[in-house]
Design a protein around this motif. Structure first.
Motif, mmCIF file in Angstrom:
data_model
loop_
_atom_site.group_PDB
_atom_site.id
_atom_site.type_symbol
_atom_site.label_atom_id
_atom_site.label_comp_id
_atom_site.label_asym_id
_atom_site.label_seq_id
_atom_site.Cartn_x
_atom_site.Cartn_y
_atom_site.Cartn_z
ATOM 1 N N ARG A 118 -7.993 26.054 -13.259
ATOM 2 C CA ARG A 118 -8.014 25.427 -11.937
ATOM 3 C C ARG A 118 -9.002 26.163 -11.050
ATOM 4 N N ILE A 119 -9.318 25.575 -9.929
ATOM 5 C CA ILE A 119 -10.245 26.177 -8.982
ATOM 6 C C ILE A 119 -9.486 27.168 -8.108
ATOM 7 N N GLN A 124 -10.383 25.771 -2.652
ATOM 8 C CA GLN A 124 -9.828 24.428 -2.797
ATOM 9 C C GLN A 124 -9.943 23.611 -1.512
ATOM 10 N N THR A 125 -10.237 22.321 -1.668
ATOM 11 C CA THR A 125 -10.125 21.403 -0.540
ATOM 12 C C THR A 125 -8.646 21.127 -0.297
ATOM 13 N N GLU A 126 -8.335 20.557 0.850
ATOM 14 C CA GLU A 126 -6.933 20.301 1.173
ATOM 15 C C GLU A 126 -6.304 19.323 0.191
ATOM 16 N N GLU A 127 -7.022 18.266 -0.184
ATOM 17 C CA GLU A 127 -6.441 17.273 -1.100
ATOM 18 C C GLU A 127 -6.265 17.837 -2.501
ATOM 19 N N TYR A 128 -7.228 18.616 -2.966
ATOM 20 C CA TYR A 128 -7.087 19.260 -4.272
ATOM 21 C C TYR A 128 -5.881 20.195 -4.253
ATOM 22 N N VAL A 184 -11.147 12.880 -5.272
ATOM 23 C CA VAL A 184 -10.740 14.229 -4.893
ATOM 24 C C VAL A 184 -11.667 15.257 -5.542
ATOM 25 N N MET A 185 -11.995 15.033 -6.806
ATOM 26 C CA MET A 185 -12.855 15.992 -7.493
ATOM 27 C C MET A 185 -14.284 15.968 -6.964
ATOM 28 N N GLU A 187 -15.165 15.435 -3.832
ATOM 29 C CA GLU A 187 -15.136 16.237 -2.604
ATOM 30 C C GLU A 187 -14.976 17.724 -2.915
ATOM 31 N N GLN A 188 -14.186 18.020 -3.959
ATOM 32 C CA GLN A 188 -13.980 19.413 -4.327
ATOM 33 C C GLN A 188 -15.270 20.038 -4.849
ATOM 34 N N GLN A 191 -17.561 20.787 -2.087
ATOM 35 C CA GLN A 191 -17.116 22.010 -1.419
ATOM 36 C C GLN A 191 -17.641 23.242 -2.145
#
Length: 296
Positions: A118-119, A124-128, A184-185, A187-188, A191
């Motif tokens: 995992r990242i 991490q972004t909020e959604e991730y 989600v990915m 946007e992640q 980031q």
């Protein structure tokens, strides 16, 4: 001259003592006068440079009027041994809420981490983060948002006036795992590309094609600062472990040295992250896993 004899446990206890004193509005000098101790003794206890005995801890906290439940918690902390292996149970919390971790991160001048599946939470972004927390066996449904907020709050470390030097090794499989779906990915990954533009942050991708490597034992982070000995932090679902013995730290340094040989360099990693972000952006829905070229 060697580094001061201080441990993660002693520094956490010292931070708790200082917080108790500040809560009642006393300076260090005033606290020393109240206790009949030298100011240097109070200062060294609060900085973790002097191991506070259970008796001294009880006297100190009682003088601050600490409630009984909090007193018992901190006395238990004072009783624990400093043998290079310090275990901190999470209870109903996640590692992001673990005061022990926050204290060590806040004093570090450099943090080098490795993630396998995992990242890293600092990236991490909020959604991730919400997807990760929501699928944790330790978190009840009504506690997800609070845990996500705690994780986001920890990221202030990246924006600090004098932030630590941060190096993140992340395995390719963590980046390909479609947590929350393609949007989600996407946007992640954006980031992560943004973070690589920060002068104090670096991300290096460990390609799947490298096969077996020393990091297969699991994620960890090495934290260092100018005033204390380095330590390694390892966590699982229910507890965190702080490793401070020179032998353990040396083992993890060797792992990092090997990862440095296997990973893409910073420029290659940034380009590959941008390519993967584009692939996620082109994916039709969250059920599709993109297949960009393997890092070389």
């Amino acid at each position: 001259m060697g580094l001061p004899d201080s441990t993660a446990r002693a520094r956490e206890l010292g931070a708790e003592l200082r917080h108790a004193r500040e809560t009642i509005g006393l300076s260090g000098v005033e606290m020393a006068r109240r206790l009949g101790w030298s100011h240097s003794k109070v200062s060294r206890m609060e900085s973790g440079q002097r191991s506070a005995s259970e008796v001294d801890t009880a006297i100190y906290l009682s003088s601050c009027g600490v409630a009984r439940a909090e007193l018992e918690r901190l006395l238990e902390l004072a009783r624990q041994a400093d043998d290079g292996y310090w275990v901190r149970p999470h209870g109903q919390a996640l590692p992001d809420e673990l005061r022990s971790l926050v204290i060590q991160e806040s004093t570090a001048t450099s943090i080098t981490s490795f993630e396998l599946s995992r990242i890293n939470g600092l990236l991490q972004t909020e959604e991730y983060a919400r997807e990760i927390v929501r699928n944790s066996a330790a978190v009840p449904t009504d506690g997800v948002q609070l845990r996500v907020e705690a994780r986001m709050a920890r990221q202030s470390l990246l924006r600090r006036y004098r932030p630590p030097r941060l190096l993140f090794y992340v395995h390719e499989q963590a980046l390909r795992l479609p947590v929350g779906g393609a949007r989600v990915m996407h946007e992640q990954l954006l980031q992560l590309v943004f973070v690589t533009s920060l002068p104090h942050c670096s991300i290096r991708v460990v390609p799947t094609a490298t096969g077996a490597h020393p990091g297969l034992s699991g994620p960890f982070r090495l934290m260092q600062d100018a005033e204390h000995r380095p330590m390694v932090y390892v966590e699982n679902e229910t507890a965190s472990l702080f490793l401070e013995s020179p032998e353990d730290v040396s083992t993890y340094r060797r792992i990092l040295a090997r990862l440095a040989e296997l990973a893409l360099d910073e420029g290659q990693s940034r380009a590959w992250l941008a390519e993967l972000a584009s692939e996620y952006d082109r994916a039709e829905d969250g059920s599709r896993c993109p297949h960009p070229s393997t890092p070389v």
